[in-house]
Design a protein around this motif. Structure first.
Motif, PDB file in Angstrom:
ATOM      1  N   GLN A 358      91.086 -27.874  15.575  1.00  0.00           N
ATOM      2  CA  GLN A 358      90.378 -26.639  15.885  1.00  0.00           C
ATOM      3  C   GLN A 358      91.338 -25.475  16.144  1.00  0.00           C
ATOM      4  O   GLN A 358      90.970 -24.489  16.782  1.00  0.00           O
ATOM      5  N   GLN A 359      92.548 -25.564  15.625  1.00  0.00           N
ATOM      6  CA  GLN A 359      93.550 -24.555  15.935  1.00  0.00           C
ATOM      7  C   GLN A 359      93.173 -23.171  15.411  1.00  0.00           C
ATOM      8  O   GLN A 359      93.240 -22.173  16.130  1.00  0.00           O
ATOM      9  N   PHE A 393     101.766 -28.863  19.960  1.00  0.00           N
ATOM     10  CA  PHE A 393     103.177 -28.900  20.332  1.00  0.00           C
ATOM     11  C   PHE A 393     104.067 -29.489  19.236  1.00  0.00           C
ATOM     12  O   PHE A 393     105.210 -29.845  19.490  1.00  0.00           O
ATOM     13  N   SER A 394     103.551 -29.551  18.034  1.00  0.00           N
ATOM     14  CA  SER A 394     104.346 -29.977  16.890  1.00  0.00           C
ATOM     15  C   SER A 394     105.003 -28.766  16.233  1.00  0.00           C
ATOM     16  O   SER A 394     104.484 -27.641  16.309  1.00  0.00           O
ATOM     17  N   GLU A 395     106.140 -28.986  15.624  1.00  0.00           N
ATOM     18  CA  GLU A 395     106.874 -27.955  14.875  1.00  0.00           C
ATOM     19  C   GLU A 395     107.143 -26.704  15.721  1.00  0.00           C
ATOM     20  O   GLU A 395     106.987 -25.577  15.261  1.00  0.00           O
ATOM     21  N   SER A 401     104.633 -21.384  14.083  1.00  0.00           N
ATOM     22  CA  SER A 401     103.794 -22.499  14.539  1.00  0.00           C
ATOM     23  C   SER A 401     102.568 -21.957  15.270  1.00  0.00           C
ATOM     24  O   SER A 401     102.608 -20.863  15.851  1.00  0.00           O
ATOM     25  N   PRO A 402     101.459 -22.710  15.253  1.00  0.00           N
ATOM     26  CA  PRO A 402     100.233 -22.230  15.927  1.00  0.00           C
ATOM     27  C   PRO A 402     100.453 -21.893  17.398  1.00  0.00           C
ATOM     28  O   PRO A 402      99.923 -20.899  17.894  1.00  0.00           O
ATOM     29  N   PRO A 439     114.193 -30.078  24.279  1.00  0.00           N
ATOM     30  CA  PRO A 439     114.503 -29.115  25.335  1.00  0.00           C
ATOM     31  C   PRO A 439     114.715 -27.707  24.821  1.00  0.00           C
ATOM     32  O   PRO A 439     114.372 -26.727  25.495  1.00  0.00           O
ATOM     33  N   ARG A 440     115.294 -27.588  23.631  1.00  0.00           N
ATOM     34  CA  ARG A 440     115.518 -26.240  23.095  1.00  0.00           C
ATOM     35  C   ARG A 440     114.197 -25.565  22.767  1.00  0.00           C
ATOM     36  O   ARG A 440     114.022 -24.360  22.992  1.00  0.00           O
ATOM     37  N   ALA A 441     113.252 -26.343  22.238  1.00  0.00           N
ATOM     38  CA  ALA A 441     111.939 -25.769  21.948  1.00  0.00           C
ATOM     39  C   ALA A 441     111.229 -25.349  23.232  1.00  0.00           C
ATOM     40  O   ALA A 441     110.572 -24.303  23.287  1.00  0.00           O
TER      41      ALA A 441
END
Length: 780
Positions: A358-359, A393-395, A401-402, A439-441
């Motif tokens: 549902q993004q 929380f992907s990509e 990213s969404p 951690p960087r993300a």
């Protein structure tokens, strides 16, 4: 007639040597508990209560009983009494509903004990059978059956008990099992005996207090005879205590983070920690993943999914498919009222955030929603950001990213949305740390926002900003429960990092030095509201515990001297006590006088608090109140929602550290609690610690009747439950039966007082039958 005794005669048992010193006390622990029950649950006058409790050698005077009541329930406890027979019946009926309190629950259901069966199977043993009671000196005497292997010792025994002498001088060689038919006759015979004894109990009460109905006398008899406290071993008591949160035992510094991986994954919380946002994904959770939960017992995930989908205004069906209401809302998205909610305060934004796939729909709705709708929270304080599906929380490394696009819009239109916290003090970035592995993300998500605003310790001791900077980034494990049991938060072994907590009472100067450090934090908070000690306590936490005037300090030093004198026979003079060291006393005294309290003349519109020297004879609570007003002044504004490392808020700290017996005639303690509530609002009232306790549950568990009454008047949720599923009444039942309440009659009486406040003249709706779902429903 025996002379009256003072409240100091209340005893918890014999002296260590086994022999009594001086005159035996009149108001023993058992008698004091009966006195508390009759005072809190009945309309009997003090004179008639004494008549009920009189024995051959126990005939106290009225002033003795009153002093004992005041010692247990503090000054002027008359407001705790029932106002009418109707309220009295209501209180007693609620008490009788307890599944654990009643020691003889329901006469028809009483089963034969082994000794009673033995006497009836072998009627010639000692030539004796079960007999009725006999009178002695106008009272019913106590003659207990002496049987080997007795499993319980009644410490709060009824004053009228009947003879059941079973001789064991010639016990049978072996126990012969009775036929089922004859066993039923035996049980009926015992039931009939108990029934006749009950009738005699009632008649004895009527004879003693006169001019009362049989029903009224039966209620009195029930309170005295059926709600006793059974003395059990510490092992048996601890075996019945609930489990605690895993993160309560292991502090965040002890978490071992796995190697970060780019794949997003979420470890769901147990049902005991579930919030309304979790209900929207209950259909995706398997009860087999939570072995501590009982399938189909209302608190497992499948039961939650079934119950939450049954309402008319639900967004989801039991299997997770959208309801007709949700389908209609999504179809007419530009026209739909974004403030529509389900029974738990979840809006359509929450639903779209929690569901997979549902993004795009959620992004469109966020862009078209106003700020007020974006900031909408459910009954657990969660915004839609708190419950984003882990696919968001992907990509995260991609700028397109969404989640990156969603946060960019939030930052432009409503930047403080990411700072809103749920009832555990967790904001969006706490959630991000429970899912993302890079951690960087994570640092990239935080960077566009003000770090100070999004930083904050939650109830489980985790801070997404400062902990990440110290190398504890990556996985944040949601709270779990242990299979073994451990004490509540305030009785845990306290760490000594940085010398904050005092160690043993024999350590040189530890007592004074400890309180001097607390006062120093209070003093620093006037210039730096974010000041805290090594245990994460801010100025308000320290204010709840610190000694703030010379008189109170001197009293505590005397107590500590007494402790040392008892523990060590080598102390021969006052100078040998480390607490009397002059430089430490001067240090604490100087710290106290340097704290700048708010002047009574300063209003909320004043630019800053004015220094004022505390009055020489001012009590501890008024001094504490003035400091509280100073720290909450807009020019200082110490955070009333701040969590320390134990997961305690300032309001919880005040409830924990200030007992009712410290209150004064001006009801200063009530004013302190009300001041904190006004400053923190509903969020302060419903905040949870790492045992999922709200201030109301904490007040009930500790027997803080003043705090409990104030919280009830300010709308605290009475359906709350801790992580182990215990509601207010279950917690009170457990504490009343604890070893502490068995030995401390004041605690016992205050726990009973909390119960009558919950079940007395005001219908708060407190019940035994509850559940996770009911706990989080929107209240009228």
């Amino acid at each position: 007639m025996a002379s009256s005794s003072s409240p100091a005669s209340i005893t918890t048992g014999p002296s260590p040597s086994g022999s009594r010193i001086g005159r035996p006390p009149q108001w023993t622990v058992s008698r004091s508990r009966k006195l508390a029950r009759l005072y809190l649950y009945t309309t009997l006058s003090i004179e008639k209560i004494i008549k009920v409790l009189e024995e051959d050698t126990f005939k106290p005077r009225k002033n003795s009983a009153q002093k004992t009541i005041h010692k247990m329930l503090d000054n002027d406890p008359r407001y705790l009494r029932p106002e009418s027979r109707i309220e009295m019946a209501k209180r007693i009926n609620n008490l009788c509903m307890s599944p654990t309190r009643r020691r003889r629950p329901g006469r028809p259901s009483v089963k034969a004990s082994p000794s009673q069966l033995a006497a009836l199977e072998f009627p010639d043993v000692g030539g004796q059978r079960l007999n009725g009671g006999h009178r002695k000196g106008g009272n019913l005497s106590v003659a207990e059956a002496s049987t080997p292997g007795s499993s319980h010792i009644t410490g709060d025994a009824p004053w009228f008990e009947f003879v059941s002498p079973v001789s064991t001088s010639n016990p049978p060689a072996r126990h012969t099992k009775l036929p089922a038919a004859f066993r039923g006759q035996v049980e009926q015979s015992i039931d009939a005996t108990d029934s006749s004894q009950t009738d005699l109990f009632v008649q004895e009460v009527k004879r003693r207090i006169s001019d009362c109905s049989s029903h009224y006398a039966a209620q009195i008899s029930t309170l005295v005879e059926e709600f006793t406290i059974v003395e059990t071993s510490e092992e048996e008591s601890s075996a019945r205590r609930p489990s605690v949160a895993l993160s309560e035992v292991f502090m965040p510094e002890q978490h071992v983070d796995p190697e970060p991986t780019p794949e997003a994954f979420e470890a769901f919380p147990e049902p005991g920690f579930a919030l309304p946002g979790d209900f929207l994904s209950a259909h995706t959770r398997n009860c087999a993943d939570f072995p501590g939960q009982q399938h189909g017992k209302r608190d497992c995930w499948c039961s939650i999914a079934e119950e939450t989908s049954a309402g008319e205004n639900t967004w989801l069906a039991a299997k997770g498919e959208l309801s007709e209401r949700a389908k209609h809302a999504i179809k007419h998205l530009p026209l739909i009222d974004a403030s529509l909610r389900d029974s738990f305060g979840n809006t359509l934004l929450h639903v779209l955030a929690a569901l997979e796939g549902q993004q795009d729909t959620l992004l469109r709705m966020v862009i078209s929603s106003n700020v007020e709708n974006l900031k909408a929270v459910n009954t657990g304080g969660q915004t839609f950001l708190h419950i984003l599906h882990f696919e968001w929380f992907s990509e995260l490394s991609s700028p397109s990213s969404p989640l990156t696009r969603l946060l960019a819009h939030v930052r432009n239109s409503c930047p403080d949305l990411v700072c809103q916290t749920d009832v555990y003090g967790r904001n969006f970035f706490h959630r991000a740390h429970s899912i993302a592995r890079d951690p960087r993300a994570l640092a990239g998500l935080i960077f566009p926002f003000e770090p100070l605003l999004v930083s904050g310790r939650d109830a489980f001791g985790f801070n997404p900003v400062s902990d990440s900077r110290q190398g504890r980034d990556g996985l944040y494990i949601p709270p779990r429960r242990l299979g073994s049991l451990s004490p509540p938060i305030e009785r845990l072994a306290k760490p000594n990092r940085g010398g904050s907590w005092p160690t043993s009472s024999a350590d040189e100067g530890s007592f004074l030095a400890y309180h001097a450090r607390l006062v120093n934090v209070i003093q620093s908070s006037y210039n730096n509201p974010n000041a805290e000690d090594p245990e994460g306590r801010n100025g308000l936490h320290c204010l709840a515990e610190a000694i703030l005037n010379q008189q109170t300090m001197d009293r505590h030093v005397q107590v500590q001297r007494g402790v040392l004198a008892t523990a060590s026979s080598t102390a021969s003079s006052p100078s040998s006590y480390p607490f009397s060291r002059p430089h430490l006393k001067r240090k604490l005294t100087d710290s106290i006088t340097e704290v700048y309290p708010l002047s009574p003349g300063v209003t909320s519109g004043a630019s800053s608090p004015s220094p004022q020297t505390p009055p020489a004879e001012e009590g501890s609570l008024p001094t504490r109140l003035r400091h509280l007003q100073g720290l909450l002044h807009p020019s200082v504004n110490v955070d009333v929602h701040h969590y320390d490392r134990r997961g305690t808020t300032p309001l919880m700290a005040f409830i924990e550290h200030i007992s009712d017996d410290q209150d004064d005639k001006a009801k200063t303690l009530q004013t302190i609690i009300e001041t904190l509530i006004r400053a923190g609002g509903p969020r302060c009232v419903e905040a949870r610690n790492r045992r999922a306790e709200t201030p109301l549950l904490l007040a009930a568990r500790l027997g803080r009747k003043v705090a409990l009454a104030v919280l009830l008047e300010h709308g605290a949720n009475v359906h709350v439950r801790d992580v182990d599923g215990r509601g207010l009444l279950e917690v009170l039942d457990s504490e009343v039966d604890s070893a502490r309440a068995r030995s401390d009659v004041s605690l016992y009486a205050r726990l009973e007082a909390c119960r009558v406040l919950l079940t007395g003249r005001r219908d708060w709706g407190v019940q035994y039958k509850g559940g996770i779902v009911r706990e989080w429903r929107v209240r009228e």
